[in-house]
Design an enzyme around this catalytic site. Structure first.
Site, PDB file in Angstrom:
ATOM      1  N   ASP A   9       0.858  -1.174   0.000  1.00  0.00           N
ATOM      2  CA  ASP A   9       0.000   0.000   0.000  1.00  0.00           C
ATOM      3  C   ASP A   9       0.902   1.235   0.000  1.00  0.00           C
ATOM      4  O   ASP A   9       2.119   1.136   0.218  1.00  0.00           O
ATOM      5  CB  ASP A   9      -0.891  -0.044   1.250  1.00  0.00           C
ATOM      6  CG  ASP A   9      -1.891   1.094   1.292  1.00  0.00           C
ATOM      7  OD1 ASP A   9      -2.329   1.538   0.210  1.00  0.00           O
ATOM      8  OD2 ASP A   9      -2.228   1.540   2.396  1.00  0.00           O
ATOM      9  N   ASP A  11      -0.581   5.015   0.949  1.00  0.00           N
ATOM     10  CA  ASP A  11      -1.032   5.909   2.018  1.00  0.00           C
ATOM     11  C   ASP A  11      -0.880   5.228   3.373  1.00  0.00           C
ATOM     12  O   ASP A  11      -1.441   4.162   3.609  1.00  0.00           O
ATOM     13  CB  ASP A  11      -2.508   6.278   1.811  1.00  0.00           C
ATOM     14  CG  ASP A  11      -2.732   7.068   0.534  1.00  0.00           C
ATOM     15  OD1 ASP A  11      -1.993   8.023   0.318  1.00  0.00           O
ATOM     16  OD2 ASP A  11      -3.644   6.717  -0.239  1.00  0.00           O
ATOM     17  N   THR A  42      -2.657   0.657  -4.498  1.00  0.00           N
ATOM     18  CA  THR A  42      -3.288   1.653  -3.649  1.00  0.00           C
ATOM     19  C   THR A  42      -4.764   1.838  -3.963  1.00  0.00           C
ATOM     20  O   THR A  42      -5.167   1.798  -5.126  1.00  0.00           O
ATOM     21  CB  THR A  42      -2.579   3.021  -3.756  1.00  0.00           C
ATOM     22  OG1 THR A  42      -3.310   4.006  -3.035  1.00  0.00           O
ATOM     23  CG2 THR A  42      -2.454   3.472  -5.212  1.00  0.00           C
ATOM     24  N   ASN A  43      -5.564   2.036  -2.930  1.00  0.00           N
ATOM     25  CA  ASN A  43      -6.981   2.327  -3.097  1.00  0.00           C
ATOM     26  C   ASN A  43      -7.223   3.788  -3.473  1.00  0.00           C
ATOM     27  O   ASN A  43      -8.354   4.203  -3.665  1.00  0.00           O
ATOM     28  CB  ASN A  43      -7.759   1.991  -1.823  1.00  0.00           C
ATOM     29  CG  ASN A  43      -8.275   0.562  -1.826  1.00  0.00           C
ATOM     30  OD1 ASN A  43      -8.250  -0.129  -2.844  1.00  0.00           O
ATOM     31  ND2 ASN A  43      -8.769   0.099  -0.683  1.00  0.00           N
ATOM     32  N   LYS A 181      -9.231  -2.927  -2.929  1.00  0.00           N
ATOM     33  CA  LYS A 181      -8.945  -3.757  -1.754  1.00  0.00           C
ATOM     34  C   LYS A 181     -10.093  -3.660  -0.753  1.00  0.00           C
ATOM     35  O   LYS A 181     -10.612  -2.565  -0.531  1.00  0.00           O
ATOM     36  CB  LYS A 181      -7.657  -3.274  -1.074  1.00  0.00           C
ATOM     37  CG  LYS A 181      -6.409  -3.408  -1.881  1.00  0.00           C
ATOM     38  CD  LYS A 181      -5.212  -2.871  -1.114  1.00  0.00           C
ATOM     39  CE  LYS A 181      -5.283  -1.381  -0.883  1.00  0.00           C
ATOM     40  NZ  LYS A 181      -4.126  -0.808  -0.192  1.00  0.00           N
ATOM     41  N   ASP A 206      -1.273  -0.744   5.986  1.00  0.00           N
ATOM     42  CA  ASP A 206      -1.545  -0.154   7.302  1.00  0.00           C
ATOM     43  C   ASP A 206      -2.977  -0.384   7.753  1.00  0.00           C
ATOM     44  O   ASP A 206      -3.375   0.098   8.813  1.00  0.00           O
ATOM     45  CB  ASP A 206      -1.256   1.349   7.270  1.00  0.00           C
ATOM     46  CG  ASP A 206      -2.275   2.118   6.433  1.00  0.00           C
ATOM     47  OD1 ASP A 206      -2.527   1.692   5.280  1.00  0.00           O
ATOM     48  OD2 ASP A 206      -2.826   3.124   6.908  1.00  0.00           O
ATOM     49  N   THR A 210      -8.533  -3.905   4.887  1.00  0.00           N
ATOM     50  CA  THR A 210      -8.359  -3.949   3.435  1.00  0.00           C
ATOM     51  C   THR A 210      -7.049  -4.643   3.054  1.00  0.00           C
ATOM     52  O   THR A 210      -7.057  -5.680   2.400  1.00  0.00           O
ATOM     53  CB  THR A 210      -8.399  -2.536   2.819  1.00  0.00           C
ATOM     54  OG1 THR A 210      -7.416  -1.701   3.456  1.00  0.00           O
ATOM     55  CG2 THR A 210      -9.780  -1.922   2.964  1.00  0.00           C
TER      56      THR A 210
END
Length: 266
Positions: A9, A11, A42-43, A181, A206, A210
């Site tokens: 990920d 963020d 990444t979302n 995710k 983190d 997800t």
């Protein structure tokens, strides 16, 4: 089986808002130097891969290319193009999402679109909610880029896509199909893009809800870093646990992890 690849990920792992997380630059440099296959999954649907490359360059991380990224906007566009080639969508979202939909041949329309697609955007307003509800009630399929309710920023947190979905869900009584995710679709697309197997891949994130559950369900080893949303106190709320827990990405050492795996296999 040794871990040879990393899906991570961004963020809360590489940066928090506009601030680079300690050790992230050195970690990426080490991956590039040792030719380790890695992908940032990444979302974030607001930015394109080029946007993310430039953001990281400004933060001091250089040497990345578009092949190192897959966003929930990319995954959503890929999914919809397979479901209905040349379809139409009413979009609540940033430029990154609209750009990816255009790239796969979708048209953006408010006139009886096939889909209502929602991603994170700072321009969210009542008129958008009203239009989305109207179109969904008329038969448009409800799609979301990701379920994240909050995102980590330099001063704390801010509302994310899941928060924008809530009023539309309540007003229509319908839940969206979520592409990002922890959906296995996004994990499959990520592994396919990287060309790797689950057993040899570590998912770093983190978020327990997800990143970790997504990696777990995809058959990967999982690593939770505490530099973003999740805390150690939150772990007891979930019926599953990550394989590894570190304060931040600087503590992730593949050599050490593989030595531990080798000992366990014996």
């Amino acid at each position: 089986m040794a871990i040879k690849n990393i899906i991570s990920d961004m963020d809360g792992v590489i940066y928090r808002g506009k601030n680079l997380i300690p050790g992230a630059k050195e970690c990426v440099e080490n991956l590039l130097k040792n030719n380790i296959k890695f992908l940032f999954l990444t979302n974030n649907s607001e930015q394109t891969a080029i946007d993310l490359i430039r953001k990281l360059e400004l933060l001091g991380i250089k040497g990345l290319t578009e092949k190192n990224f897959i966003t929930s906007a990319m995954a959503t566009a890929m999914f919809l193009s397979e479901q209905k080639p040349g379809g139409t969508a009413y979009v609540i979202g940033g430029g990154g999402l609209i750009n990816e939909l255009y790239k796969v041949g979708f048209s953006i329309s408010e006139n009886n679109p096939d889909y209502v697609v929602v991603g994170k955007t700072k321009s969210y307003n009542f008129e958008m909610i009203k239009k989305a509800v109207e179109l969904i009630n008329k038969g448009a399929k409800f799609i979301a880029t990701n379920p994240d309710v909050i995102d980590p920023i330099e001063n704390g947190i801010e509302p994310a896509c899941g928060a924008l979905l809530a009023p539309i869900e309540r007003a229509t009584g319908k839940s969206p199909f979520v592409v990002g995710k922890p959906n296995a679709i996004m994990m499959t697309l990520a592994k396919r893009k990287l060309g790797v197997h689950s057993e040899e891949t570590l998912m770093i994130g983190d978020r327990m809800d997800t990143d970790i559950i997504g990696g777990l369900e995809a058959g990967m080893k999982t690593c939770l870093v505490l530099s973003g949303v999740s805390t150690k106190e939150m772990l007891n709320k979930f019926p599953y646990r990550p394989n590894y827990i570190f304060n931040n990405i600087s503590e992730v050492n593949l050599e050490k992890i593989n030595k531990e795996l080798e000992i366990l296999e014996k």
